[in-house]
Design a protein around this motif. Structure first.
Motif: not given
Length: 255
Positions: A72-94
């Motif tokens: 909702a905040d993204a659309e208020d700022l810039f309008g509808p999203i056209t590209i999503l880069i779903s990048n977030a990730g984490v690694q487990n301790p060995a």
């Protein structure tokens, strides 16, 4: 005119590592970029660096309420999203599977699977409002095999492959393409810094010397592939998987 002059790009995990590289790459090509992440100090610094075409939004990808607010905040700022880069990730301790705490397993899957599920679930309607667009999930070359000591991470990246392909089938007729990039070992804090204090970093225990391209990847090399996959030149690509691993999956190269 750049392909991205009218783009509104949301990058999760966008405050450091590969994510910040992706943010800079799109901003440099004229896109308006939403930097999603939990590190507000780093996010605000990156926003100041880029200027008015960027904005930081606090985002824990495992929190559905946070997703509703962020879109909702993204659309208020810039309008509808056209590209999503779903990048977030984490690694487990060995650790061996038998020595891995259930809480660690659950946290890795929460970020690396549920986080991408929530991203697609809540950003797809915004992409539809934009008339279509592109989603790219960031997986791992480890999604094509196994790895001792990293079973939670490997399992999560295998699951992400299936999620990405299912989303491509569901969203194709809405003019939304869904693809995946699977990097090998990239020179980022995730690789260069210990997962837990006192444990060696992945970079300390991994040698690229046997492989066809005997070095670590740089984040910008992954960003360049993203720019292609989300551009009109890749309009016929959906459900595809681009592995960028310097030949890691091929095995040792002829010396």
């Amino acid at each position: 005119m750049s392909h991205f002059d009218d783009a509104v790009v949301l990058v999760t995990g966008g405050t450091s590592g590969m994510g910040s590289s992706h943010v800079r790459a799109y901003a440099a090509r004229g896109a308006r970029v939403i930097i999603g992440g939990r590190n507000e100090e780093a996010g605000q610094a990156l926003t100041r660096e880029i200027g008015e075409r960027a904005a930081f939004l606090p985002l824990d990808v495992t929190d559905e309420t946070a997703w509703l607010r962020a879109v909702a905040d993204a659309e208020d700022l810039f309008g509808p999203i056209t590209i999503l880069i779903s990048n977030a990730g984490v690694q487990n301790p060995a650790a061996l599977i038998e020595d891995t705490d259930l809480q660690v397993w659950q946290q890795i899957l929460a970020v690396n699977v549920t986080g991408h599920f929530l991203a697609i679930k809540h950003v797809a309607p915004s992409l539809r409002r934009a008339g279509g667009g592109s989603i790219v999930t960031i997986g791992s070359a480890m999604a094509f095999g196994g790895s001792a000591f990293f079973a939670p991470y490997v399992a999560s990246k295998w699951a992400l492959r299936g999620l990405t392909k299912s989303a491509a089938l569901e969203l194709g007729r809405d003019n939304i393409r869904v693809n995946a990039i699977h990097p090998g070992v990239v020179s980022t804090p995730l690789i260069n810094e210990p997962t837990v204090p006192g444990q060696p970093s992945i970079a300390e225990s991994y040698s690229p010397d046997p492989f066809a391209v005997p070095r670590l990847a740089q984040p910008e090399e992954i960003s360049n592939a993203l720019l292609y996959l989300t551009s009109p030149e890749a309009a016929f690509s959906t459900g595809s998987e681009l592995v960028i691993d310097g030949g890691l999956l091929l095995g040792p190269a002829l010396q």
